[in-house]
Every structure is written in structure tokens, then in C-alpha cells.
Motif scaffolding. Sequence first.
Motif, PDB file in Angstrom:
ATOM      1  N   SER A  84       0.819  -1.345   0.003  1.00  0.00           N
ATOM      2  CA  SER A  84      -0.092   0.013   0.159  1.00  0.00           C
ATOM      3  C   SER A  84       0.839   1.227   0.082  1.00  0.00           C
ATOM      4  N   SER A  85       0.923   1.959  -1.156  1.00  0.00           N
ATOM      5  CA  SER A  85       1.539   3.454  -1.276  1.00  0.00           C
ATOM      6  C   SER A  85       0.903   4.357  -0.129  1.00  0.00           C
ATOM      7  N   GLN A  86      -0.115   3.992  -0.009  1.00  0.00           N
ATOM      8  CA  GLN A  86      -0.910   5.158   0.969  1.00  0.00           C
ATOM      9  C   GLN A  86      -0.178   4.747   2.366  1.00  0.00           C
ATOM     10  N   LEU A  87      -0.055   3.656   2.908  1.00  0.00           N
ATOM     11  CA  LEU A  87       0.284   3.338   4.204  1.00  0.00           C
ATOM     12  C   LEU A  87       1.972   3.552   4.197  1.00  0.00           C
ATOM     13  N   TRP A  88       2.680   3.250   3.102  1.00  0.00           N
ATOM     14  CA  TRP A  88       4.087   3.832   2.925  1.00  0.00           C
ATOM     15  C   TRP A  88       4.305   5.138   3.396  1.00  0.00           C
ATOM     16  N   HIS A  89       3.430   6.119   2.744  1.00  0.00           N
ATOM     17  CA  HIS A  89       3.373   7.509   3.033  1.00  0.00           C
ATOM     18  C   HIS A  89       2.867   8.066   4.480  1.00  0.00           C
ATOM     19  N   ARG A  90       1.828   7.171   4.846  1.00  0.00           N
ATOM     20  CA  ARG A  90       1.088   8.054   5.957  1.00  0.00           C
ATOM     21  C   ARG A  90       1.444   6.849   7.223  1.00  0.00           C
ATOM     22  N   ALA A  91       1.740   5.747   7.233  1.00  0.00           N
ATOM     23  CA  ALA A  91       2.301   4.924   8.463  1.00  0.00           C
ATOM     24  C   ALA A  91       2.958   3.749   7.878  1.00  0.00           C
ATOM     25  N   GLU A  92       4.430   4.164   7.926  1.00  0.00           N
ATOM     26  CA  GLU A  92       5.204   3.105   7.041  1.00  0.00           C
ATOM     27  C   GLU A  92       5.552   1.903   8.032  1.00  0.00           C
ATOM     28  N   ILE A  93       5.180   2.024   9.149  1.00  0.00           N
ATOM     29  CA  ILE A  93       5.555   0.822  10.128  1.00  0.00           C
ATOM     30  C   ILE A  93       4.678  -0.309   9.865  1.00  0.00           C
ATOM     31  N   LEU A  94       3.444  -0.189   9.203  1.00  0.00           N
ATOM     32  CA  LEU A  94       2.552  -1.207   8.765  1.00  0.00           C
ATOM     33  C   LEU A  94       3.157  -1.894   7.686  1.00  0.00           C
ATOM     34  N   ILE A 170      -9.511  -2.266  12.166  1.00  0.00           N
ATOM     35  CA  ILE A 170      -8.466  -1.743  13.152  1.00  0.00           C
ATOM     36  C   ILE A 170      -8.268  -0.337  12.698  1.00  0.00           C
ATOM     37  N   SER A 171      -8.305   0.410  13.534  1.00  0.00           N
ATOM     38  CA  SER A 171      -8.051   2.098  13.283  1.00  0.00           C
ATOM     39  C   SER A 171      -6.921   2.488  14.297  1.00  0.00           C
ATOM     40  N   PHE A 172      -6.482   3.925  13.927  1.00  0.00           N
ATOM     41  CA  PHE A 172      -5.286   4.521  14.699  1.00  0.00           C
ATOM     42  C   PHE A 172      -5.537   5.926  14.037  1.00  0.00           C
ATOM     43  N   GLN A 173      -5.121   6.825  14.888  1.00  0.00           N
ATOM     44  CA  GLN A 173      -5.013   8.115  14.283  1.00  0.00           C
ATOM     45  C   GLN A 173      -3.460   8.421  13.638  1.00  0.00           C
ATOM     46  N   VAL A 174      -3.638   9.352  12.684  1.00  0.00           N
ATOM     47  CA  VAL A 174      -2.414   9.786  12.135  1.00  0.00           C
ATOM     48  C   VAL A 174      -2.190  10.922  12.056  1.00  0.00           C
ATOM     49  N   SER A 175      -0.903  11.299  12.303  1.00  0.00           N
ATOM     50  CA  SER A 175      -0.567  12.937  12.192  1.00  0.00           C
ATOM     51  C   SER A 175       0.509  13.171  11.229  1.00  0.00           C
ATOM     52  N   LYS A 176       0.620  14.444  10.759  1.00  0.00           N
ATOM     53  CA  LYS A 176       1.544  14.630   9.594  1.00  0.00           C
ATOM     54  C   LYS A 176       3.022  14.402   9.751  1.00  0.00           C
ATOM     55  N   VAL A 177       3.334  14.711  11.070  1.00  0.00           N
ATOM     56  CA  VAL A 177       4.788  14.695  11.368  1.00  0.00           C
ATOM     57  C   VAL A 177       4.992  13.648  12.299  1.00  0.00           C
ATOM     58  N   CYS A 178       4.738  12.346  12.019  1.00  0.00           N
ATOM     59  CA  CYS A 178       5.029  11.098  12.720  1.00  0.00           C
ATOM     60  C   CYS A 178       5.667  10.172  11.857  1.00  0.00           C
ATOM     61  N   GLY A 179       6.610   9.403  12.518  1.00  0.00           N
ATOM     62  CA  GLY A 179       7.384   8.476  11.774  1.00  0.00           C
ATOM     63  C   GLY A 179       7.315   7.140  12.805  1.00  0.00           C
ATOM     64  N   GLY A 180       7.622   6.281  12.067  1.00  0.00           N
ATOM     65  CA  GLY A 180       7.469   4.894  12.786  1.00  0.00           C
ATOM     66  C   GLY A 180       8.557   3.927  12.039  1.00  0.00           C
ATOM     67  N   SER A 181       8.625   2.700  12.950  1.00  0.00           N
ATOM     68  CA  SER A 181       9.697   1.679  12.257  1.00  0.00           C
ATOM     69  C   SER A 181       9.265   0.452  12.910  1.00  0.00           C
ATOM     70  N   SER A 206       9.053  22.166  17.661  1.00  0.00           N
ATOM     71  CA  SER A 206      10.609  22.233  18.118  1.00  0.00           C
ATOM     72  C   SER A 206      11.087  20.996  18.277  1.00  0.00           C
ATOM     73  N   GLY A 207      10.784  19.983  17.618  1.00  0.00           N
ATOM     74  CA  GLY A 207      11.494  18.633  17.794  1.00  0.00           C
ATOM     75  C   GLY A 207      11.407  17.865  18.795  1.00  0.00           C
ATOM     76  N   VAL A 208      10.469  18.179  19.748  1.00  0.00           N
ATOM     77  CA  VAL A 208       9.984  17.189  21.138  1.00  0.00           C
ATOM     78  C   VAL A 208       9.208  16.255  20.608  1.00  0.00           C
ATOM     79  N   ALA A 287      10.143  10.788  10.889  1.00  0.00           N
ATOM     80  CA  ALA A 287       9.591  12.045  11.485  1.00  0.00           C
ATOM     81  C   ALA A 287       9.973  13.287  10.973  1.00  0.00           C
ATOM     82  N   LYS A 288      11.479  13.252  10.979  1.00  0.00           N
ATOM     83  CA  LYS A 288      12.305  14.646  10.787  1.00  0.00           C
ATOM     84  C   LYS A 288      12.085  14.706   9.374  1.00  0.00           C
ATOM     85  N   ARG A 289      12.041  13.663   8.481  1.00  0.00           N
ATOM     86  CA  ARG A 289      12.065  13.605   7.101  1.00  0.00           C
ATOM     87  C   ARG A 289      10.760  14.502   6.605  1.00  0.00           C
ATOM     88  N   LYS A 290       9.667  13.918   7.319  1.00  0.00           N
ATOM     89  CA  LYS A 290       8.401  14.279   7.071  1.00  0.00           C
ATOM     90  C   LYS A 290       8.148  15.867   7.354  1.00  0.00           C
TER      91      LYS A 290
END
Length: 294
Positions: A84-94, A170-181, A206-208, A287-290
Motif C-alpha cells: 500500500s503506497s498510502q500506508l508507506w506514505h502515512r504509516a510506514e511501520i505497517l 483496526i483503526s488509529f490516528q495519523v498525524s502529519k509529522v509522525c514516523g514509525g519503524s 520544536s522537535g520534541v 518523522a524529521k524527514r516528514k
Amino acid sequence: MVPRGFEYVAPTTLQEALTYLDRYRSDSKILAGGQSLIPLMKLRLASPKYLIDLNRISWLDYIREEGGWMKIGSMTRHHTIEASSQLWHRAEILPEAASMIGDPQVRNSGTIGGSLVHADPSADWGAVIIALGGSLKLSSSSGERMVRADDFFVDSLTSAVKTNEILTEISFQVSKVCGGSYAKLERKSGDFATVGVAAQLSLDSSGVCDSVGIGLSSVAPTNVRATKAEAVLKGNEPTKLRIAEAAKAAAGECKPSDDPLRGSAEYKRAMVRVFTERALNRAVERAKRKAEEQ
Ligand SMILES: Cc1cc2nc3c(=O)[nH]c(=O)nc-3n(C[C@H](O)[C@H](O)[C@H](O)COP(=O)(O)OP(=O)(O)OC[C@H]3O[C@@H](n4cnc5c(N)ncnc54)[C@H](O)[C@@H]3O)c2cc1C
């Protein structure tokens, strides 16, 4: 070996499936991808009198984003998530985790819902859904209820799903500046995890680290959340030093057991430390790249 005899039904609507489930209750089993259930039936460790096949209820296979929530149907195959390119873009951990499950045959047949309900502590999805802070929708003929991922895994091979319920979403919230692995140690490609670590975090301007989820596979009787490790990062900048501290905390709080195939508890703890550090570093990078792309 050959399974004991059973009756097979293939409903085409959820309502029909739930009616069968009400009628047959604990004499029946839901069939999704069959990757766990069929081997158990062949070994006669499961011998349902009725098999209720969900494969003709095609609308249970979907990935969509609605109002800041990512929603995945329970019959979505591991491979669909991996591709899923949508998931690679929005929640790559999956998709990253999906790509490490079994082999192509398992990924083409097995479903995320079946894996979660099977609740094998060494499976990969549980850790990922815990890290994402996910919720699971359970449907029955009397309605729907939502269960948080943290409350879903009751014991080894036991989930919160009752005999009259079907996991539908299965559902979860997505934010724009999130990263997963997802980082997985396996003896060989396609094996269950010796140790699996899922990390998902978001950064403020501020990167926190304003939210962080860390889920572990294969190091406790169920998939578990590494709360002490999360506390090290929450509200702080995820520096290399803090990530190393969080990884140490995860190794301290997990409860692996010695096993002759995959190694001693001590070895697994050491690997939790290494793989937590690896997953967190990659999640922060993403997350930083996003954030830069915003
Ligand atoms: C060779 C091999 C290697 C594997 N490697 C891995 C791996 O590396 N990582 C990993 O995580 N997994 C691995 N698996 C397991 C695989 O991911 C399975 O797909 C998964 O465990 C079960 O999903 P399924 O759709 O096949 O479910 P099924 O086998 O059809 O069902 C599993 C259980 O869940 C119940 N069930 C299924 N769907 C629902 C539903 N929607 N609502 C209520 N109950 C339901 C069934 O009644 C059954 O009890 C492997 C399996 C094999 C055979």
C-alpha cells in the motif's frame, strides 16, 4: 495429518456470519486466511464443528483514511498492507512490518485481523498496533464495541474477542509529522520474531517528542507496551543519548523466557535493547524527514 470432519459455511454478509456465530458459538471457528487455523486443525489442536469463512465478505478488505483516522478492514491481507503506497506514505511501520511476515504465500493469504485474533505473542501485528495506539472494532449481532490495543491481548493465544464477535476493523490516528519503524530479529528470513520492536512517534514544531508508542513482540506472554521506555522520550527531544536510555529501559521491563530455539532470556533482553534503539532511530529519522517536507 487430516482435520476432523466439519461443516463449512461461506456467508456473503457480516450479518449472515454473525447469525451463524450466534447459532454455533463455541462449536464454530471463523476462517480468515487460514494460515494459523488450518495448521491447528490439521494437528487436531482445533476441531471446530462449523467453519465460518469470511472470505466472501469482500468489503472487510480495505485501507482508508477518514478524518485523521486510518482504518483497515480485518480481512486485509498482509501483502495488501505491504504493497500500500498510502500506508508507506502515512504509516510506514505497517507495510514495513508486513514485509517481514512469513513468506509470500503467508502474506498473500494471511490477514491482519486473523493474526491479531490469534494473539500469538511472537506475531508481528500486535506490537505494531500497540505502538500505533490502535483500536479494534468487534462486531456482534447486538452491536459493536471498540477495544484498545492495550486491552486486546489477554494471554498467550487469547484475545478479547468473545465467541459471538468478529473483529471487523483496526483503526488509529495519523498525524502529519509522525514516523514509525518495525525492527525484527529472526533466525532466518520468514521466521517468527526472536524479538520484534515497533516504534511510532510524533514530533512537535520544536522537535520534541509529543507522542510515542513502543510495542514488543516475542518477549512476554502477550505483545506488550514498553511504558518505561516511552516515558524516557515523551516530552523530550529524542537525542541519540535518550534513545539509548529508552532502549535500555525497554530491555529492563520486558519479560522474555529462555527457549531452546531462539535463545536465552538474557540474550533476548540484550536484543530488545539493540532493536529498540534501531527502531527508534529510524522512526525519528522518518518523522524529521516528514517535518522537513511540510
Ligand atoms: C509458515 C508461516 C510463517 C509465519 N510467519 C509469521 C511471521 O513471521 N509473523 C507473523 O506475525 N505471523 C506469521 N505467521 C502467521 C500468519 O501471520 C497468519 O496469517 C496469522 O497468524 C493468522 O491470520 P489468518 O488470516 O491466516 O487467520 P486464520 O488462520 O484464518 O485464523 C486465526 C484465528 O483467528 C480467528 N479469526 C480470524 N479472523 C477473525 C476475525 N475477523 N474475527 C474473529 N476471529 C477471527 C480464527 O477463528 C482463528 O482462531 C506465519 C504463518 C505460517 C504458516
